[in-house]
Design an enzyme around this catalytic site. Structure first.
Site, mmCIF file in Angstrom:
data_model
loop_
_atom_site.group_PDB
_atom_site.id
_atom_site.type_symbol
_atom_site.label_atom_id
_atom_site.label_comp_id
_atom_site.label_asym_id
_atom_site.label_seq_id
_atom_site.Cartn_x
_atom_site.Cartn_y
_atom_site.Cartn_z
ATOM 1 C CB CYS A 75 -0.925 0.009 1.219
ATOM 2 S SG CYS A 75 -1.946 1.496 1.321
ATOM 3 C CB CYS A 219 -4.939 3.601 -5.036
ATOM 4 S SG CYS A 219 -4.102 1.999 -5.087
#
Length: 276
Positions: A75, A219
């Site tokens: 992430c 993201c």
């Protein structure tokens, strides 16, 4: 027992961050799902866990759980928050740290202006490494969804991504096509799906349907994957500014075999305690 946590966000992609270096607990998927509920829990896109390293070559271990309780490999927005967290909590005094993740080792650098640059490592483009089912590596692939043919690029930034070029992200079928492509059988481990609008060679817009989460405000790995896909196709040139609903990321990539560098903010929202 009570666990101290910090709520953070990177461009609106929000996280609960737990220090399990100075605190000791065994967090299970049921806890993640309970805490992740935005109505009855704390609410977040991902839970980030800071652990002691398993190797002397790195400074920390970084684990990531989606709100549905599933553990994922990487992430990017979380990585920036991870770097800010370990600095703020005085778990390290280093400005540059090496962190092990399920998707590989990454390097995090905290800049004087508070922005964080993450060396995400080189993208993985071979189908078997993404993973994506294809006979050979290609710039893009054609797959079928409900009788409709969709062309996308497949890239791994430590986690699998599909990237589609669209005319306008505002009208892109993120919530209809995104969940179908996320679980498409050609992505054996599912995938994050990015909808990319190219504005000029150094500027693009992006919306991402994240695996196990849904659409998020930003993201980081999705922005990296989109930049890589766009540069490989000749649509974009490094450096690239990627505008997401939550804000802007700066992405640099010099080409095959070279690391992707991502720079963006990391913000602490509040501190709290939760019962395990």
């Amino acid at each position: 027992m009570l666990l101290r946590f910090t709520k953070m966000h990177g461009l609106g992609n929000d996280f609960m961050v737990l220090d399990l270096v100075s605190q000791h607990a065994h967090v299970q998927p049921k806890h993640v799902k309970l805490w992740g509920d935005r109505n009855t829990g704390i609410g977040f896109d991902q839970l980030l866990i800071v652990e002691a390293p398993s190797s002397p070559d790195v400074d920390f271990r970084y684990r990531i759980f989606n709100a549905d309780g599933s553990e994922v490999e990487q992430c990017g927005n979380g990585a920036r928050c991870f770097a800010r967290f370990v600095q703020d909590k005085r778990l390290t005094v280093k400005k540059s740290i090496r962190v092990e993740t399920k998707g590989g080792i990454i390097e995090l650098n905290i800049r004087p202006d508070g922005q964080v640059t993450v060396d995400m490592g080189p993208p993985r483009l071979a189908p078997a490494e993404i993973p994506f089912q294809a006979e050979r590596e290609a710039l893009s692939y054609e797959i079928e969804v409900n009788g409709q043919r969709v062309e996308l690029a497949a890239v791994s930034m430590g986690n699998p991504h599909g990237v589609l070029r669209v005319e306008n992200v505002d009208s892109a079928p993120v919530h209809s096509l995104g969940p179908q492509l996320e679980v498409h059988p050609r992505f054996p481990k599912k995938a994050n799906i990015g909808f990319l609008q190219v504005l000029d060679p150094h500027h693009a817009r992006l919306r991402v349907w994240e695996r196990g989460v849904g659409e998020t405000q930003a993201c980081g790995t999705g922005a990296c994957a989109a930049a890589v896909a766009g540069i490989r196709q000749g649509w974009l040139q490094s450096p690239v500014q990627i505008d997401l609903p939550g804000g802007r990321l700066h992405i640099e990539w010099a080409g095959p075999g070279q690391p992707v560098m991502m720079t963006g903010p990391a913000v602490r929202v509040y501190e709290g305690q939760v019962r395990l």
